[in-house]
Every structure is written in C-alpha cells, then in structure tokens.
Design a protein around this motif. Structure first.
Motif, mmCIF file in Angstrom:
data_model
loop_
_atom_site.group_PDB
_atom_site.id
_atom_site.type_symbol
_atom_site.label_atom_id
_atom_site.label_comp_id
_atom_site.label_asym_id
_atom_site.label_seq_id
_atom_site.Cartn_x
_atom_site.Cartn_y
_atom_site.Cartn_z
ATOM 1 N N GLY A 41 56.777 49.057 -10.955
ATOM 2 C CA GLY A 41 57.590 49.891 -11.692
ATOM 3 C C GLY A 41 58.930 50.332 -10.967
ATOM 4 O O GLY A 41 59.241 49.961 -10.031
ATOM 5 N N THR A 42 59.543 51.250 -11.678
ATOM 6 C CA THR A 42 60.908 51.772 -11.254
ATOM 7 C C THR A 42 60.870 52.238 -9.599
ATOM 8 O O THR A 42 61.575 51.635 -8.891
ATOM 9 N N ILE A 43 59.976 53.033 -9.578
ATOM 10 C CA ILE A 43 59.889 53.560 -8.130
ATOM 11 C C ILE A 43 59.180 52.410 -7.046
ATOM 12 O O ILE A 43 59.788 52.338 -6.042
ATOM 13 N N SER A 44 58.033 52.150 -7.446
ATOM 14 C CA SER A 44 57.086 51.373 -6.724
ATOM 15 C C SER A 44 57.708 49.917 -6.338
ATOM 16 O O SER A 44 57.533 49.424 -5.376
ATOM 17 N N GLN A 45 58.712 49.304 -7.239
ATOM 18 C CA GLN A 45 59.279 47.925 -6.632
ATOM 19 C C GLN A 45 60.157 48.209 -5.637
ATOM 20 O O GLN A 45 60.539 47.366 -4.796
ATOM 21 N N ALA A 46 60.934 49.556 -5.593
ATOM 22 C CA ALA A 46 61.933 49.613 -4.526
ATOM 23 C C ALA A 46 60.957 49.737 -3.174
ATOM 24 O O ALA A 46 61.480 49.302 -1.910
ATOM 25 N N VAL A 47 60.020 50.589 -3.283
ATOM 26 C CA VAL A 47 59.053 50.628 -2.146
ATOM 27 C C VAL A 47 58.472 49.300 -1.636
ATOM 28 O O VAL A 47 58.315 49.209 -0.359
ATOM 29 N N SER A 48 58.031 48.509 -2.680
ATOM 30 C CA SER A 48 57.300 47.419 -2.304
ATOM 31 C C SER A 48 58.464 46.466 -1.508
ATOM 32 O O SER A 48 58.030 46.002 -0.462
ATOM 33 N N GLY A 96 49.602 41.055 -13.013
ATOM 34 C CA GLY A 96 50.307 39.981 -13.087
ATOM 35 C C GLY A 96 51.389 39.627 -14.059
ATOM 36 O O GLY A 96 51.800 38.699 -14.178
ATOM 37 N N ASN A 97 51.610 40.760 -14.569
ATOM 38 C CA ASN A 97 52.379 40.682 -15.958
ATOM 39 C C ASN A 97 53.980 40.640 -15.568
ATOM 40 O O ASN A 97 54.715 40.391 -16.448
ATOM 41 N N ARG A 98 54.185 41.250 -14.292
ATOM 42 C CA ARG A 98 55.799 41.229 -13.727
ATOM 43 C C ARG A 98 55.971 40.424 -12.589
ATOM 44 O O ARG A 98 56.552 41.154 -11.620
ATOM 45 N N PRO A 99 55.851 39.052 -12.894
ATOM 46 C CA PRO A 99 55.927 38.536 -11.262
ATOM 47 C C PRO A 99 57.271 38.429 -10.920
ATOM 48 O O PRO A 99 57.613 38.515 -9.799
ATOM 49 N N GLU A 100 58.326 38.681 -11.838
ATOM 50 C CA GLU A 100 59.664 38.797 -11.287
ATOM 51 C C GLU A 100 60.183 40.073 -10.385
ATOM 52 O O GLU A 100 60.933 40.177 -9.597
ATOM 53 N N ARG A 101 59.090 41.026 -10.420
ATOM 54 C CA ARG A 101 59.369 42.455 -9.714
ATOM 55 C C ARG A 101 58.609 42.438 -8.386
ATOM 56 O O ARG A 101 58.629 43.466 -7.647
ATOM 57 N N VAL A 102 57.826 41.411 -8.010
ATOM 58 C CA VAL A 102 57.131 41.253 -6.851
ATOM 59 C C VAL A 102 57.963 40.623 -5.626
ATOM 60 O O VAL A 102 58.675 39.611 -5.727
ATOM 61 N N PRO A 103 58.130 41.383 -4.726
ATOM 62 C CA PRO A 103 59.085 40.839 -3.813
ATOM 63 C C PRO A 103 58.669 39.811 -2.843
ATOM 64 O O PRO A 103 57.344 39.496 -2.789
ATOM 65 N N GLU A 104 59.302 38.798 -2.414
ATOM 66 C CA GLU A 104 58.937 37.752 -1.621
ATOM 67 C C GLU A 104 58.487 38.219 -0.487
ATOM 68 O O GLU A 104 58.757 39.100 0.437
ATOM 69 N N PRO A 139 57.196 62.795 -6.857
ATOM 70 C CA PRO A 139 58.338 62.519 -7.146
ATOM 71 C C PRO A 139 58.956 63.363 -8.474
ATOM 72 O O PRO A 139 58.133 63.815 -9.083
ATOM 73 N N SER A 140 60.332 63.342 -8.458
ATOM 74 C CA SER A 140 60.937 63.959 -9.552
ATOM 75 C C SER A 140 61.493 62.834 -10.254
ATOM 76 O O SER A 140 60.938 61.642 -10.148
ATOM 77 N N TYR A 141 62.583 63.140 -10.966
ATOM 78 C CA TYR A 141 63.258 62.055 -11.821
ATOM 79 C C TYR A 141 63.831 60.903 -10.883
ATOM 80 O O TYR A 141 64.682 61.180 -10.440
ATOM 81 N N THR A 142 63.124 59.739 -10.717
ATOM 82 C CA THR A 142 63.727 58.896 -9.896
ATOM 83 C C THR A 142 63.824 57.581 -10.794
ATOM 84 O O THR A 142 63.496 57.106 -11.457
ATOM 85 N N ASN A 182 66.044 55.101 -6.281
ATOM 86 C CA ASN A 182 64.452 54.453 -5.899
ATOM 87 C C ASN A 182 64.716 54.146 -4.497
ATOM 88 O O ASN A 182 63.453 53.964 -3.645
ATOM 89 N N THR A 183 65.843 53.620 -3.961
ATOM 90 C CA THR A 183 65.991 53.070 -2.628
ATOM 91 C C THR A 183 65.950 54.523 -1.731
ATOM 92 O O THR A 183 65.377 54.327 -0.576
ATOM 93 N N ASP A 184 66.492 55.514 -2.033
ATOM 94 C CA ASP A 184 66.232 56.764 -1.116
ATOM 95 C C ASP A 184 64.816 57.149 -1.160
ATOM 96 O O ASP A 184 64.260 57.668 -0.109
ATOM 97 N N PHE A 185 64.051 57.116 -2.330
ATOM 98 C CA PHE A 185 62.665 57.701 -2.374
ATOM 99 C C PHE A 185 61.950 56.486 -1.439
ATOM 100 O O PHE A 185 61.090 57.121 -0.622
ATOM 101 N N ALA A 186 62.310 55.272 -1.465
ATOM 102 C CA ALA A 186 61.451 54.349 -0.751
ATOM 103 C C ALA A 186 61.499 54.611 0.711
ATOM 104 O O ALA A 186 60.596 54.394 1.402
ATOM 105 N N ALA A 187 63.011 55.046 1.278
ATOM 106 C CA ALA A 187 63.192 55.363 2.531
ATOM 107 C C ALA A 187 62.197 56.363 2.992
ATOM 108 O O ALA A 187 61.650 56.333 4.365
ATOM 109 N N ALA A 188 62.075 57.338 2.248
ATOM 110 C CA ALA A 188 61.069 58.336 2.932
ATOM 111 C C ALA A 188 59.557 58.133 2.768
ATOM 112 O O ALA A 188 58.752 58.221 3.721
ATOM 113 N N PHE A 189 59.118 57.392 1.578
ATOM 114 C CA PHE A 189 57.860 57.001 1.339
ATOM 115 C C PHE A 189 57.415 55.947 2.160
ATOM 116 O O PHE A 189 56.306 56.371 2.788
ATOM 117 N N VAL A 190 58.041 55.078 2.668
ATOM 118 C CA VAL A 190 57.556 53.977 3.532
ATOM 119 C C VAL A 190 57.091 54.772 4.915
ATOM 120 O O VAL A 190 56.253 54.491 5.552
#
Length: 329
Positions: free
Chosen positions: A10-17, A33-41, A151-154, A198-206
C-alpha cells in the motif's frame, strides 16, 4: 532481523518495505501477489490470504519472525486471527491503527498518545479502537508483544491527498484543477491538518522494528508541519501548474448532500489535527520528518506525469463534486 509484513504494497507500507530492505532486514511479504510491481527487490513474497486462517497457517509453517506487521487488519476478528497465528511465532506484533481513532471533537488542540480514543462518527475508527483494546488486553493478560502505530494522512508518489478526491483515480483532482472546475473545500478551509510523506513515516517506523521499549506502547507518526486546507489545495494546484477555484461549504451541508462523507469529515478531516511527536522521537532518536508538503506533492505530480497510464479520471466522482457544489450554488 527476520520480519513479516502482512500486506506490504500500500501507499504507506511500500515505502516502509523499501527502507526495511535497504537497512538489511530479511523481509517477507504475505499477500495475494496482486501487486508484484510494488514489491521491493530483495523482499520475499509468501503467497497467501490472511483472511483464510487455515491456508495462512499452512503458508507460514516452519517460519518464525522477529517482527510481524499487519497492514491490513481492520476489525477485532482480524486481530483475533493474528493473535492465534502469531502468539508463539514472533517477538513483536505491530498493529497499524489510525490517528482518526482519537477523540472527536478534541478536548485539546494538540494530540498526544494519551488523548482519549473515541469517534462517534466513523465505524472504521471505532473498529480500530476495538482492535487496540483487544490487543492491549492480550498484552496485559498473556504478554502478547504488541506495538500500536497510528498514522495520520500519509501520502506518496501514487496518491494525491485531499479531503475530496477519488481513491481509485487520484489524478482526478489535478485534472479538475487544470480545467478550472470548482474544487470543494469543507468549512472555510482554515482548520489545521498534517500531511506526512510516506518516506518520513518509514524512517520512524523502521526504527520501531525489534525495539524492546516499543512493546506494549502506542505511538503516532506524523510530520511536524501544520497546514490549513486552503494551503493544502493551493499547494496541490501549484504543483499541477493551476490556480484552484476553491468553493467552501460547511461540513454539515456537505454531509447532508452526501451522507457517505460523515465519517471522513466529522470523524476526521473537519477536525484540526496537530500532533505532538515527542514519543516517537524518544523511541527513535534522530527522527525528524524532512519532506515538506509542497515538495512531496511536487514529486507526486511529477510521478503521475511520468506515468500517463495512471492519469485516469473518475467521472462519477466528478459528477458527485458537481452535484454537491451545485446543490448550494
């Protein structure tokens, strides 16, 4: 760490991934497996359906994870399934709640994690509150290692955040601005809001993953930048090269014309949302959100312009905006 994300595209989780893999985390994604293009290498996909507990258990057989994050749990039934699946399979379970669960209307303008949870307007938020209560009860009674994140609006490259836009076709708002159509804004547009990239959210979440002091805690993650809705819409317009023609209607009028907006407005965006991020900064020292909205939304518009196949327009949403505005013009 070996970490499982349930969902993860999703919008938030792909940045965290993406960031998790960059940080060297051994990341697994359990999804259909519906969004393979959003799975990071570098991430590994486990094909399964968390809504089918038996098949999910079979998919997870032989795995144990340092952390499990469920991005797609929305009801107590969902988290009961997770508690059963992961009670002896992880050292930390992270539940993604929502800042919309906080008290509506607010008793104090500044939201902290101790702000009461109560939302009489939106079932989505009440379900999140019920999930939190169930998980904290499990933590207190049996030591289930839960961490709650609100999260709030991310937003990110693939989303154009606003109080009114088409979720399936977010380019619709930009297209509407560019052709000079009126843009609906609730109230006088001066209530305060917080947009988080979402990149800011990811930095804290990880930084919370595997953190022993996050167990049994609830924390929100947002930007410290505060904007009003007029500023938000004008920033979107500037990024799109258009001057939006803002039309202001009271929230009550909008809800009368379109009752489906009651939860998202009275239960969320019509209420000022300013967050004290002291707690996440204590847990993740050095975290600061660095992407201002004018910069983040510029990146988003540029991404859509580089992907013309995503510049789809929602005709039914446009008709709804015209209907609501026309009812009071």
């Amino acid at each position: 760490m070996k970490v499982l994300f349930i969902g993860g595209s999703g919008t938030i989780s792909q940045a965290v991934s993406r960031l998790a893999v960059e940080r060297g985390i051994e990341l697994y994604l359990l999804n259909r497996g519906n969004r393979p293009e959003r799975v990071p290498e570098g991430a590994r996909v486990l094909i399964g359906d968390i809504r089918d507990p038996r098949s999910a258990a079979e998919t997870l057989q032989g795995h144990r994870f340092d952390v499990v994050v469920d991005w797609v749990a929305f009801t107590p039934e969902h988290v009961r399934t997770d508690i059963g699946l992961f009670r002896d399979r992880t050292d930390q379970y992270v539940f993604i709640s929502s800042a919309s669960a906080y008290q509506k209307p607010l008793a104090h303008y500044l939201v902290t994690e101790s702000t009461p949870l109560a939302n009489p307007y939106w079932q989505y938020s009440r379900d999140k509150i019920a999930c939190e209560n169930l998980l904290m009860e499990s933590y207190r009674n049996e030591g289930f290692p839960v961490t709650i994140v609100r999260p709030s609006y991310t937003y990110g490259d693939t989303s154009i955040p606003a109080s009114f836009n088409s979720g399936a076709h977010p380019w619709s708002l930009v297209e509407r601005m560019r052709r000079g159509a009126p843009i609906l804004v609730h109230g006088d547009g001066t209530s305060l809001w917080t947009m988080t990239h979402n990149t800011d959210f990811a930095a804290a979440f990880v930084g919370l993953l595997g953190h022993p002091k996050a167990i049994g805690e609830a924390v929100h993650i947002t930007s410290d930048e505060v904007l009003d809705w007029n500023q938000i819409y004008r920033a979107i317009g500037r990024a799109a090269g258009a001057e939006p023609k803002l039309v202001h209607l009271s929230t009550e009028s909008i809800v009368r014309a379109a009752p489906g907006y009651e939860g998202g407005l009275l239960g969320d965006k019509a209420v000022s949302a300013v967050f004290d991020n002291s707690k996440i900064k204590r847990l993740v020292p050095g975290f600061t959100a660095v992407v201002p909205f004018h910069e983040g939304i510029r990146r988003t518009v540029e991404w859509f312009e580089a992907h013309p196949e995503r510049q789809t327009v929602d005709a039914s949403w446009n008709e709804e905006m015209d209907r609501i505005i026309g009812a009071y013009s």
